[in-house]
Design an enzyme around this catalytic site. Structure first.
Site, PDB file in Angstrom:
ATOM      1  N   GLY A 217       0.818  -1.201   0.000  1.00  6.34           N
ATOM      2  CA  GLY A 217       0.000   0.000   0.000  1.00  6.34           C
ATOM      3  C   GLY A 217       0.855   1.257   0.000  1.00  6.34           C
ATOM      4  O   GLY A 217       2.014   1.263  -0.400  1.00  6.34           O
ATOM      5  N   GLY A 241       5.330  -6.769  -7.551  1.00 13.05           N
ATOM      6  CA  GLY A 241       4.404  -7.668  -8.227  1.00 13.05           C
ATOM      7  C   GLY A 241       3.347  -6.930  -9.014  1.00 13.05           C
ATOM      8  O   GLY A 241       3.481  -5.732  -9.307  1.00 13.05           O
ATOM      9  N   THR A 244       2.012  -3.689  -7.496  1.00  9.55           N
ATOM     10  CA  THR A 244       3.030  -2.645  -7.581  1.00  9.55           C
ATOM     11  C   THR A 244       3.157  -2.128  -9.011  1.00  9.55           C
ATOM     12  O   THR A 244       3.264  -0.918  -9.241  1.00  9.55           O
ATOM     13  CB  THR A 244       4.388  -3.197  -7.107  1.00  9.55           C
ATOM     14  OG1 THR A 244       4.266  -3.641  -5.750  1.00  9.55           O
ATOM     15  CG2 THR A 244       5.462  -2.138  -7.196  1.00  9.55           C
ATOM     16  N   THR A 270       7.378 -11.599  -8.394  1.00  7.77           N
ATOM     17  CA  THR A 270       6.354 -12.380  -7.713  1.00  7.77           C
ATOM     18  C   THR A 270       6.881 -13.782  -7.530  1.00  7.77           C
ATOM     19  O   THR A 270       7.247 -14.449  -8.504  1.00  7.77           O
ATOM     20  CB  THR A 270       5.023 -12.414  -8.479  1.00  7.77           C
ATOM     21  OG1 THR A 270       4.174 -13.421  -7.907  1.00  7.77           O
ATOM     22  CG2 THR A 270       5.224 -12.718  -9.950  1.00  7.77           C
ATOM     23  N   ASP A 272       5.342 -16.322  -6.842  1.00  9.65           N
ATOM     24  CA  ASP A 272       4.405 -17.327  -7.354  1.00  9.65           C
ATOM     25  C   ASP A 272       4.597 -17.620  -8.837  1.00  9.65           C
ATOM     26  O   ASP A 272       3.981 -18.540  -9.367  1.00  9.65           O
ATOM     27  CB  ASP A 272       2.952 -16.860  -7.138  1.00  9.65           C
ATOM     28  CG  ASP A 272       2.572 -16.787  -5.674  1.00  9.65           C
ATOM     29  OD1 ASP A 272       3.349 -17.290  -4.841  1.00  9.65           O
ATOM     30  OD2 ASP A 272       1.510 -16.228  -5.366  1.00  9.65           O
ATOM     31  N   MET A 315       3.624 -21.440  -1.222  1.00  5.98           N
ATOM     32  CA  MET A 315       3.059 -20.237  -1.811  1.00  5.98           C
ATOM     33  C   MET A 315       2.372 -20.580  -3.129  1.00  5.98           C
ATOM     34  O   MET A 315       2.730 -21.540  -3.795  1.00  5.98           O
ATOM     35  CB  MET A 315       4.139 -19.187  -2.053  1.00  5.98           C
ATOM     36  CG  MET A 315       4.763 -18.642  -0.787  1.00  5.98           C
ATOM     37  SD  MET A 315       6.046 -19.730  -0.177  1.00  5.98           S
ATOM     38  CE  MET A 315       7.330 -19.430  -1.362  1.00  5.98           C
ATOM     39  N   TYR A 426       7.689 -18.122   4.972  1.00  2.00           N
ATOM     40  CA  TYR A 426       8.565 -16.988   5.265  1.00  2.00           C
ATOM     41  C   TYR A 426      10.034 -17.377   5.305  1.00  2.00           C
ATOM     42  O   TYR A 426      10.913 -16.526   5.106  1.00  2.00           O
ATOM     43  CB  TYR A 426       8.126 -16.319   6.565  1.00  2.00           C
ATOM     44  CG  TYR A 426       6.772 -15.668   6.423  1.00  2.00           C
ATOM     45  CD1 TYR A 426       6.624 -14.506   5.674  1.00  2.00           C
ATOM     46  CD2 TYR A 426       5.633 -16.233   6.976  1.00  2.00           C
ATOM     47  CE1 TYR A 426       5.390 -13.914   5.496  1.00  2.00           C
ATOM     48  CE2 TYR A 426       4.384 -15.646   6.805  1.00  2.00           C
ATOM     49  CZ  TYR A 426       4.264 -14.489   6.063  1.00  2.00           C
ATOM     50  OH  TYR A 426       3.039 -13.915   5.886  1.00  2.00           O
TER      51      TYR A 426
END
Length: 540
Positions: A217, A241, A244, A270, A272, A315, A426
């Site tokens: 954000g 990502g 963004t 990203t 993923d 993820m 993480y």
């Protein structure tokens, strides 16, 4: 042996690289019969047609190909007095690496989005500008002030990208004023910036995380652009990502609206691997490597206990690439669940029936599940339409749900099991990138710098079929790449695990994945969320 000759038809403005020019006749050029307007940023998008004559077994055959050039924004589109300068490589006193003149990329060179197609179905191709240094640049290096920012979640390779952006700007272009923006987008207007030098970034690629910090954000368009203007920034490099990049596209458009000589480049991040168009995103190789270690640990655990069941949650919010590749790499996985494939848990043909079967036959079972799989089972009604700071829908914990559901159901059936649950999310995000990703991050960073100096803006960088190219940000954020169940990679995974098809005949309520299979063998269905990745079986 197939001999191919080319004839250009219905095109009045396309030019080819020197190799292709030798195969074409200027007499064959005609008028383009149509003009298609692109609504993105109001840049024109033209379609052209090329006729190829292929000879196979002495039988000629004409193949018509339609293609368009990607509308990558350029400063010259809105700055009429844009100056150009010789590339610093060409200066006599240049101290950086000098490529041969042939290594400069021509503006006529392009990278096409598809290299495999069915000869009976004429393809529609998109050509993107090839990435690399240009012979002329639109910035005087000594007048450049560059800003680098990292946004969103952590990912292996962030520090490598920061390092290589700084090194390329400094060594290859002689830029002195390079600044790091702290804590994501909000750092443009609420934090002190740090001055980046080659000495400061020399060893950061060996560290995980990002030395600039990050956040989700904080995107305030006017404050960010005002800060860019006040600090004299004319090159912005955004690492993040899809959320963004969506902000970076807006930032680029606002700079265009204000007629600022400011380029905005993004390096897609990203973990993923769900960024469309490009071959892969950085950090993915490292993530697969680390995820495989978690799977191996789960296999070791379940091998040492009777009726051991190991669940590893990886993820993969909307795409199951990490789960797929890590499972295939490990070869110790009995079942892999991804967001693209719905599954039933109970009843005949369900997941628990298969778990029970594995325990009876092998005495152990390893289950890998992507975090976005099976959300129809764990979605909280209070979360509907709720988004996190990055604009992503909140997810329920499918791993913990399966842990409880499998344990309780088998216990009711009189089977005692030893459950193991591993969530290495993480631990994976925080590690430093491996050798493969370090090299990849270097290429991405250098391509971004070359693109900015060439005058491109509102673009992202990445390899398409192995060649790095510049891609409009607006095309990156319109869709997400997902696992194609028609592709042979998914077939390889199923052959490795031996898992059956758990998908229900009817679409489960709340399921939002792209592809569905039924047990009756109906053809797979795809929603509009997927992107065109070519024909079935394209993966080599």
């Amino acid at each position: 042996m197939m001999n191919v000759s080319y004839q250009l038809a219905y095109c009045n403005s396309f030019t080819f690289s020197s190799h292709s020019k030798a195969l074409l006749s200027n007499d064959s050029v005609g008028k383009c019969p149509t003009r298609v307007k692109c609504t993105r940023l109001c840049y024109p998008k033209l379609w052209y047609w090329v006729t190829m004559t292929a000879t196979h077994n002495q039988e000629p055959r004409n193949i018509s190909i339609s293609y368009t050039t990607a509308p990558v924004p350029h400063l010259s589109l809105f700055l009429t007095q844009l100056q150009s300068f010789p590339h610093p490589f060409l200066l006599e006193n240049a101290t950086s690496y000098r490529p041969l003149n042939m290594n400069f990329i021509s503006e006529q060179d392009g990278v096409i989005n598809r290299i495999v197609w069915n000869k009976n179905e004429p393809p529609r191709l998109v050509m993107y500008p090839r990435a690399g240094p240009r012979e002329r640049v639109v910035f005087a290096p000594k007048k450049v002030k560059a800003a680098i920012v990292t946004c969103g979640g952590l990912c292996p390779g962030l520090n490598t990208v920061i390092r290589e952006l700084t090194e390329c700007l400094s060594y290859q272009y002689g830029v002195v004023d390079i600044f790091g923006v702290l804590q994501g987008y909000r750092g443009f207007y609420s934090k002190e910036w740090i001055h980046l030098t080659t000495e400061k970034v020399d060893n950061i690629h060996k560290m995980g995380g990002t030395v600039l910090g990050s956040s989700r954000g904080g995107f305030d368009l006017n404050k960010i652009v005002d800060s860019i203007v006040q600090n004299g920034i004319n090159q912005v490099y955004v690492i993040g990502g899809d959320g963004t990049i969506r902000g970076a596209a807006t930032l680029s458009e606002e700079c265009r609206r204000r007629k600022l000589q400011v380029t905005v480049a993004s390096i897609p991040k990203t973990i993923d691997n769900d960024i469309p168009i490009i071959d892969k995103s950085f950090g993915f190789d490292t993530a697969v490597q680390e995820a495989s270690k978690a799977i191996d640990a789960a296999h070791t655990e379940v091998s040492c206990f009777p009726n051991g069941i190991g669940i590893v949650k990886l993820m993969g919010r909307n795409s199951g690439f990490i789960a797929l590749y890590a499972s295939l790499s490990s070869r110790e996985v009995d079942c892999c669940l991804i967001p693209e494939v719905p599954f039933v848990i109970h009843g005949r043909g369900g997941l628990i029936e298969y778990v029970h079967k594995c325990l009876l036959e092998r005495g152990k079972m390893v289950l890998v599940v992507a975090e976005g799989a099976g959300q129809e089972y764990v979605r909280n009604d209070s979360w509907v339409d709720q988004l996190d700071a990055s604009g992503n829908k909140k997810l329920g914990d499918i791993g913990h749900f399966l842990y409880q559901e499998i344990e309780s159901t088998l216990k009711k059936q009189g089977m005692e099991v030893s459950m193991k649950y591993i969530d290495p999310t993480y631990m994976i995000r925080a590690v430093a990138s491996n050798a493969s990703d370090n090299i990849y991050c270097t290429l991405l960073a250098h391509s971004a710098v070359h693109g900015s100096f060439a005058g491109y803006t509102g673009f992202t960088v990445g390899p398409i079929n192995g060649r790095h190219a510049y891609i409009p940000m607006t095309e990156i954020v319109t869709a997400q790449k997902q696992v194609d169940l028609r592709d042979r990679m998914w077939s390889r995974l199923v052959n490795s695990t031996g898992q059956p098809d758990f998908s229900p005949k009817d679409i489960p309520k709340g399921f939002q994945g792209p592809c569905l299979y039924s047990r009756e063998g109906e053809e797979s269905l795809q929603t509009m969320k997927t992107v065109d990745k070519g024909f079935p079986g394209e993966t080599p």
